[in-house]
Structures are given as structure tokens and as C-alpha cells.
Design a protein around this motif. Structure first.
Motif, PDB file in Angstrom:
ATOM      1  N   HIS A  11      -4.126 -20.247 -14.828  1.00 51.38           N
ATOM      2  CA  HIS A  11      -4.182 -21.053 -13.602  1.00 51.38           C
ATOM      3  C   HIS A  11      -3.752 -22.494 -13.815  1.00 51.38           C
ATOM      4  O   HIS A  11      -3.367 -23.161 -12.868  1.00 51.38           O
ATOM      5  N   TRP A  12      -3.817 -23.009 -15.034  1.00 55.04           N
ATOM      6  CA  TRP A  12      -3.233 -24.340 -15.265  1.00 55.04           C
ATOM      7  C   TRP A  12      -1.904 -24.250 -16.018  1.00 55.04           C
ATOM      8  O   TRP A  12      -1.018 -25.082 -15.833  1.00 55.04           O
ATOM      9  N   GLY A  13      -1.756 -23.225 -16.857  1.00 56.29           N
ATOM     10  CA  GLY A  13      -0.520 -23.093 -17.654  1.00 56.29           C
ATOM     11  C   GLY A  13       0.699 -22.861 -16.778  1.00 56.29           C
ATOM     12  O   GLY A  13       1.773 -23.422 -17.016  1.00 56.29           O
ATOM     13  N   VAL A  14       0.522 -22.026 -15.746  1.00 54.42           N
ATOM     14  CA  VAL A  14       1.663 -21.717 -14.867  1.00 54.42           C
ATOM     15  C   VAL A  14       2.093 -22.941 -14.041  1.00 54.42           C
ATOM     16  O   VAL A  14       3.266 -23.315 -14.059  1.00 54.42           O
ATOM     17  N   PRO A  15       1.158 -23.611 -13.322  1.00 54.45           N
ATOM     18  CA  PRO A  15       1.613 -24.792 -12.577  1.00 54.45           C
ATOM     19  C   PRO A  15       2.142 -25.903 -13.486  1.00 54.45           C
ATOM     20  O   PRO A  15       3.078 -26.615 -13.103  1.00 54.45           O
ATOM     21  N   LEU A  16       1.554 -26.040 -14.673  1.00 57.17           N
ATOM     22  CA  LEU A  16       2.049 -27.066 -15.602  1.00 57.17           C
ATOM     23  C   LEU A  16       3.487 -26.760 -16.015  1.00 57.17           C
ATOM     24  O   LEU A  16       4.343 -27.652 -16.066  1.00 57.17           O
TER      25      LEU A  16
ATOM     26  N   LEU B 191      15.872 -17.079 -25.883  1.00 55.75           N
ATOM     27  CA  LEU B 191      17.045 -16.924 -26.758  1.00 55.75           C
ATOM     28  C   LEU B 191      18.201 -16.251 -26.015  1.00 55.75           C
ATOM     29  O   LEU B 191      19.349 -16.686 -26.089  1.00 55.75           O
ATOM     30  N   ALA B 192      17.869 -15.175 -25.315  1.00 62.51           N
ATOM     31  CA  ALA B 192      18.906 -14.327 -24.724  1.00 62.51           C
ATOM     32  C   ALA B 192      19.649 -15.023 -23.581  1.00 62.51           C
ATOM     33  O   ALA B 192      20.844 -14.791 -23.378  1.00 62.51           O
ATOM     34  N   LEU B 193      18.957 -15.877 -22.842  1.00 66.40           N
ATOM     35  CA  LEU B 193      19.575 -16.512 -21.676  1.00 66.40           C
ATOM     36  C   LEU B 193      20.317 -17.797 -22.038  1.00 66.40           C
ATOM     37  O   LEU B 193      21.211 -18.234 -21.299  1.00 66.40           O
ATOM     38  N   ALA B 194      19.937 -18.396 -23.175  1.00 69.32           N
ATOM     39  CA  ALA B 194      20.489 -19.705 -23.534  1.00 69.32           C
ATOM     40  C   ALA B 194      22.021 -19.760 -23.547  1.00 69.32           C
ATOM     41  O   ALA B 194      22.586 -20.766 -23.083  1.00 69.32           O
ATOM     42  N   PRO B 195      22.716 -18.724 -24.041  1.00 69.44           N
ATOM     43  CA  PRO B 195      24.184 -18.818 -24.028  1.00 69.44           C
ATOM     44  C   PRO B 195      24.761 -18.874 -22.607  1.00 69.44           C
ATOM     45  O   PRO B 195      25.894 -19.314 -22.424  1.00 69.44           O
ATOM     46  N   SER B 196      23.992 -18.467 -21.607  1.00 67.23           N
ATOM     47  CA  SER B 196      24.509 -18.406 -20.233  1.00 67.23           C
ATOM     48  C   SER B 196      24.112 -19.601 -19.372  1.00 67.23           C
ATOM     49  O   SER B 196      24.573 -19.718 -18.232  1.00 67.23           O
ATOM     50  N   GLY B 197      23.235 -20.454 -19.871  1.00 69.18           N
ATOM     51  CA  GLY B 197      22.818 -21.608 -19.070  1.00 69.18           C
ATOM     52  C   GLY B 197      21.528 -22.203 -19.584  1.00 69.18           C
ATOM     53  O   GLY B 197      20.917 -21.667 -20.506  1.00 69.18           O
ATOM     54  N   SER B 198      21.097 -23.310 -18.958  1.00 71.94           N
ATOM     55  CA  SER B 198      19.878 -23.976 -19.428  1.00 71.94           C
ATOM     56  C   SER B 198      18.651 -23.128 -19.083  1.00 71.94           C
ATOM     57  O   SER B 198      18.583 -22.524 -18.020  1.00 71.94           O
ATOM     58  N   VAL B 199      17.707 -23.083 -20.015  1.00 73.59           N
ATOM     59  CA  VAL B 199      16.515 -22.254 -19.838  1.00 73.59           C
ATOM     60  C   VAL B 199      15.273 -23.129 -19.910  1.00 73.59           C
ATOM     61  O   VAL B 199      15.122 -23.938 -20.821  1.00 73.59           O
ATOM     62  N   HIS B 200      14.400 -22.968 -18.939  1.00 75.08           N
ATOM     63  CA  HIS B 200      13.081 -23.597 -19.000  1.00 75.08           C
ATOM     64  C   HIS B 200      12.069 -22.464 -19.138  1.00 75.08           C
ATOM     65  O   HIS B 200      12.077 -21.527 -18.337  1.00 75.08           O
ATOM     66  N   ALA B 201      11.219 -22.531 -20.154  1.00 76.20           N
ATOM     67  CA  ALA B 201      10.256 -21.439 -20.354  1.00 76.20           C
ATOM     68  C   ALA B 201       8.890 -21.999 -20.705  1.00 76.20           C
ATOM     69  O   ALA B 201       8.775 -23.110 -21.228  1.00 76.20           O
ATOM     70  N   SER B 202       7.857 -21.210 -20.433  1.00 70.47           N
ATOM     71  CA  SER B 202       6.484 -21.611 -20.738  1.00 70.47           C
ATOM     72  C   SER B 202       6.373 -21.985 -22.207  1.00 70.47           C
ATOM     73  O   SER B 202       6.959 -21.336 -23.069  1.00 70.47           O
ATOM     74  N   ALA B 203       5.564 -23.004 -22.492  1.00 68.37           N
ATOM     75  CA  ALA B 203       5.236 -23.326 -23.874  1.00 68.37           C
ATOM     76  C   ALA B 203       4.127 -22.380 -24.325  1.00 68.37           C
ATOM     77  O   ALA B 203       3.317 -21.928 -23.508  1.00 68.37           O
ATOM     78  N   LYS B 204       4.111 -22.081 -25.610  1.00 65.07           N
ATOM     79  CA  LYS B 204       3.043 -21.265 -26.216  1.00 65.07           C
ATOM     80  C   LYS B 204       2.694 -20.054 -25.340  1.00 65.07           C
ATOM     81  O   LYS B 204       3.576 -19.291 -24.995  1.00 65.07           O
ATOM     82  N   SER B 205       1.394 -19.919 -25.013  1.00 59.56           N
ATOM     83  CA  SER B 205       0.974 -18.835 -24.111  1.00 59.56           C
ATOM     84  C   SER B 205       0.421 -19.449 -22.834  1.00 59.56           C
ATOM     85  O   SER B 205      -0.592 -19.011 -22.309  1.00 59.56           O
ATOM     86  N   TYR B 206       1.079 -20.462 -22.318  1.00 65.47           N
ATOM     87  CA  TYR B 206       0.591 -21.158 -21.131  1.00 65.47           C
ATOM     88  C   TYR B 206       0.784 -20.269 -19.908  1.00 65.47           C
ATOM     89  O   TYR B 206       1.741 -20.416 -19.154  1.00 65.47           O
ATOM     90  N   ASN B 207      -0.161 -19.338 -19.721  1.00 67.46           N
ATOM     91  CA  ASN B 207       0.068 -18.290 -18.717  1.00 67.46           C
ATOM     92  C   ASN B 207      -0.997 -18.214 -17.628  1.00 67.46           C
ATOM     93  O   ASN B 207      -0.994 -17.291 -16.836  1.00 67.46           O
TER      94      ASN B 207
END
Ligand SMILES: Nc1ncnc2c1ncn2[C@@H]1O[C@H](COP(=O)(O)OP(=O)(O)O)[C@@H](O)[C@H]1O
Ligand SMILES: [Mg+2]
Length: 470
Positions: free
Chosen positions: A143-148, A125-141
Motif C-alpha cells: 500500500h505504500w510501495g506501489v504509490p511510492l 532487463l528485457a524492456l531496456a533495449p526498447s525504451g526507458s524503464v521505470h520499475a519498483s525498487a526491491k520488493s516495494y509492492n
């Protein structure tokens, strides 16, 4: 048309795979799950604990996959296959390639014992006004969530926000080296997954692995109010990080000056390295105020517009399972349900109880909690459960329902008047809770994921929708 996320040729090159289709074919996303795969995405056939993704390759093509990364031994001759030695390693290679090409992207990693997902969503939310944001879905945190998450990042993204989690020492190091953050946040250190650690110090050290992949000149954002601040700061300095501290403690770079807590959210005044900022959070609790300081610290370090970042936090909402409120109204009055069923540990239990303690009595006259076991706490587990009694008392909780093997330790420590009911499993506790709830109650449900309280929340909500208040 916008450039695609990848072409088939780029993917094959990044993972060293063999392909027989046109390398220019556009790929719009990377997926490991055919149930959510969209047309033109790349399917990666990963072998999980119980399922082998190779079984789902036909389903992936049926859903319109542009290509599928498979093991060399996979028997099929579809030209859309990209063959590699190990698809899981290929996913990591693709993640690394995505990170390597994102040369203009500010990368932020978020870890900590609690608040990773919420902080990651607040950063979105906080970064969106300053540019495009790509963030992890759900709690994808993991060994597979991070590379995905990395593999799905566009190379022209302004900000990349990655949740990184761990259950054991040694897990964050490879994740951090894949993410290569410019900015790393550790929200807090608390006894979580203690079953896998000898002490909370060891947990702090395992979290500090997030600095292992920090880029040169990187920033470590650390909670100054946490007792392990010094330990984490030392680890960050060893990686030449610039330390930005946040908290209420004197000397915090991002310092909380004043806060007004209400059940709807909080009004905050903070000093950001000399800049005074007033803002509101759209979700309640002192713990989220703390997290918001880390969010703004990261926004500042990432060069985002601070005023807009702070203003965006009004949109912050607690999510399902993590403090989401729902109010049910009928002719006889209303009941609020606070869904904290996704997880629990001593720190988040305390935070949730304190937040419930803020709810005005004239709106909800009775405070009920439905608690499930906090799992993975090791030998001190019973003591941690017993210890909740003081927070229940401080928050003015009127009635406690509980289930699980560990909760009797808490029940024994409660005054008789607060003992609502106990059952060994959530399913058996449900009728007791439904029977007790009446208009004017606020009911907070919280336990570890393994305590299986989510179905209880669903049944409670259905009960309240189906005329219990009429
Ligand atoms: N700084 C904090 N201290 C204690 N509890 C917190 C903190 N931040 C969030 N929580 C609580 O922890 C629980 C999990 O939040 P979540 O953001 O999903 O964390 P994680 O991704 O680390 O599991 C929620 O109940 C949330 O309210
Ligand atoms: Mg999470």
C-alpha cells in the motif's frame, strides 16, 4: 536540462496541499525515508506502525529535501512544507497523478505467489533495449510501495513495471486500480500466506484482483501449467482481458518447447504465438524458465523488440536472498553458498531444491541444505514441512540442517543418514553448520524471512572467507 520529475507546484496541486514556496522549484524524486533521501527530493511524512515520519522532517531538510508533505497539525513554519489532511493519502494521490499523466507509458503489473521480484527485475532487463524503464525498487509492492513507485515515475517513461503483493483478500484491488496496468502477469499460484486464507482457491481469487484495475483492452498473462489457470482466466475474461497463456502445456500461447538446465543458467527454446525463439537465462532453475516465458509474453504485448528482450535475459542473475550463488575458494578446495534466506514457501522450496539437484557431482560432491520454517501456512503447516522430504530425496540432497518449530516434522521424515543437525533457532544452528561444511560442498540456505537465516548466511560466508578453506 531535462525536465524535473515534478515541480513543487505540480505536487501541491496533485495532492490538494498548501504551499508557500515557489511553485517552479524542481523535485527530482519522492522519498519516505530520510536515510536514502537525495537532495531536491520530496519527503512524505508517513505514520508507520512504530515510527512517525514527522519526526524526520528536520532530517529531510538537512539532507536537502526540496519540500516535505506533512500533516496540517505539524508545528513548524518552514516554507518548504506542503500541508495536507493525511500525508499517506497524499502519497496515493501523487501516485495516481503520476499514473494519469503517463499517457504514453506501457504499464505492466506483476503478482503471484512466488517470483514477483525476479520477474519484475527480468522485465527491467528485457524492456531496456526498447525504451526507458521505470520499475519498483526491491520488493516495494504494498500500500505504500506501489504509490511510492508510481510517484517516482517520469511521465515520459516508455515502460512502467510494478510489483504488486498481498497477504489478505482485498489488498490487490486498490493497488491494481492505482497502477491501472495494460498488462497483468500472475506468475503462479501456490500455498503462501495460507494462514490468512481458507484455501488455495481463495488465494487464486485474491491474486485475480490484479485484473480489477486493468485498462480497457488489457492483457492477462497466465501460467497454463498452474492448476488454477482456468479460474484465473475466468476472472480475467470478466474484465474483458485478452488472455495470453504461458507454460509447457499444449495450447500455451507462449510455449516452452525445449530446455536445458545447468547450474549456471538455462538454454530455452520457446514458441511465442508462432515465433520461435532461442535464448539463455543467466540464472538457474526451471522456475525461472517459467517466469521468463511470462516476461517475453509481456514484452511482446508491450510492443518491445522480442529478440533484444530475449537476448537481455542472459544478464538475469538471482539476487541476494533469492538464489544468489557465491563461490569461496582456498588451498583445500571450494564451497558454494546459495543464499535463499529471504523467503520460503512450499513452491519456492521445491524450486530451490530442484535447482540444487542440477549441480554436477564432479564440481560439488556434497549437497547440504540449511532450512528454516516456512511460515504463515496455517493448519497444514506440519504436513507441508514433512512433504519436503520427497523433494530432498529427488534432488539427491546429502545432509539437512534445520531450525524452527515446524522443521521437526521434516526431520522425522528423513532417513537417519541425511539428518545433519537441528536447533530451535538459527543462531544455535550456525555453529553446527560451520562445523560440518568442508571443501567440495554446496550449501543452500532457505527459510521464511521470519526464520532469520540471513545472519547465518553472513556468518557462513565470513567463516569461508576467513581461512576455513586453507
Ligand atoms: N515460478 C516460481 N515458482 C516457484 N518458486 C519461484 C518461482 N519464481 C521464483 N521462485 C522462487 O521464489 C523465491 C522468491 O522469489 P522472488 O522473485 O523474490 O518472489 P516474490 O517477490 O514473489 O517474493 C525465490 O527463492 C525464487 O527462486
Ligand atoms: Mg518480492
Amino acid at each position: 536540462m531535462a525536465e524535473p520529475l515534478w515541480t513543487v507546484g505540480e505536487i501541491a496541486k496533485a495532492i490538494g496541499g498548501e504551499t508557500y514556496q515557489d511553485g517552479a522549484t524542481a523535485v527530482t524524486g519522492v522519498s519516505i525515508d530520510t536515510r536514502t533521501l537525495q537532495p531536491a527530493e520530496c519527503f512524505v511524512a508517513i505514520k508507520g506502525v512504530s515510527l512517525d515520519g514527522h519526526k524526520f522532517v528536520p532530517a529531510a531538510f538537512e539532507a536537502g529535501a526540496a519540500c516535505a508533505i506533512v500533516d496540517r497539525d505539524y508545528e513548524d513554519d518552514d516554507p518548504r512544507l506542503i500541508r495536507v489532511g493525511d500525508p499517506f493519502e497524499a502519497l496515493q494521490d501523487l501516485g495516481r497523478a503520476a499514473r494519469a499523466r503517463a499517457t504514453k507509458t506501457k504499464i505492466i503489473a506483476v503478482t503471484g505467489s512466488a517470483g514477483k521480484t525476479g520477474t519484475k527485475e527480468a522485465l527491467r532487463l528485457a524492456l531496456a533495449p526498447s525504451g526507458s524503464v521505470h520499475a519498483s525498487a526491491k520488493s516495494y509492492n504494498n500500500h505504500w510501495g506501489v504509490p511510492l513507485t508510481l510517484a517516482n515515475m517520469r511521465k515520459d517513461t516508455a515502460f512502467g513495471v510494478f510489483e504488486a503483493g498481498m497477504n489478505h483478500a482485498g489488498e490487490l484491488t486498490p493497488l491494481s486500480r492505482m497502477i491501472r496496468p495494460h498488462i497483468a502477469i500472475i506468475t503462479t499460484i501456490a500455498p503462501v500466506h495460507l494462514g490468512h486464507f481458507a484455501s488455495v482457491e481463495e488465494i487464486a481469487d485474491a491474486k485475480a484482483e490484479i485484473f480489477q484495475g486493468l485498462e480497457p483492452g488489457g492483457v492477462a498473462i497466465l501460467n497454463r501449467d498452474n492448476e488454477f489457470f482456468g479460474r484465473l482466466a475466468t476472472a480475467a475474461k470478466a474484465k474483458d482481458a485478452k488472455i495470453v497463456s504461458f507454460g509447457e502445456a499444449e495450447g500455451s500461447d507462449i510455449r516452452l518447447l525445449d530446455v536445458s538446465l545447468t547450474p549456471e543458467g538455462s538454454a530455452v527454446e520457446a514458441d511465442l504465438s508462432g515465433t520461435k525463439l532461442s535464448y539463455r537465462l543467466g540464472a538457474p532453475g526451471r522456475h525461472l524458465v517459467q517466469n521468463s516465458l511470462a516476461v517475453l509474453a509481456a514484452a511482446q504485448a508491450a510492443g518491445a523488440d522480442l529478440k533484444e528482450a530475449a537476448a537481455a535475459l542472459l544478464q538475469w542473475r538471482a539476487q541476494a536472498g533469492r538464489g544468489e550463488w557465491q563461490v569461496f575458494e582456498g588451498a583445500r578446495g571450494k564451497v558454494a553458498v546459495v543464499d535463499e534466506a529471504y523467503n520460503a514457501n512450499p513452491a519456492s522450496m521445491r524450486a530451490a531444491l530442484e535447482t540444487l539437484g542440477l549441480v554436477p557431482r564432479d564440481v560439488y560432491c556434497r549437497r547440504i541444505v540449511v532450512l528454516g520454517d516456512m511460515l504463515e501456512l496455517g493448519e497444514g503447516a506440519e504436513e507441508f514441512h514433512r512433504g519436503l522430504a520427497q523433494f530432498i530425496d529427488a534432488a539427491g540432497i546429502d545432509s539437512v540442517f534445520a531450525c524452527g518449530e515446524l522443521m521437526p516434522a521434516l526431520i522425522d521424515a528423513l532417513p537417519d543418514g541425511k539428518k545433519g543437525g537441528y536447533a530451535s533457532a538459527a543462531g544455535e544452528l550456525t555453529p553446527l553448520v560451520l562445523d560440518a561444511v568442508r571443501p567440495g560442498d554446496i550449501v543452500m540456505v532457505k527459510g521464511s524471512f521470519g526464520a532469520k537465516l540471513a545472519p547465518l548466511v553472513t556468518e557462513l560466508k565470513r567463516h569461508l572467507e576467513d581461512g576455513a578453506l586453507n
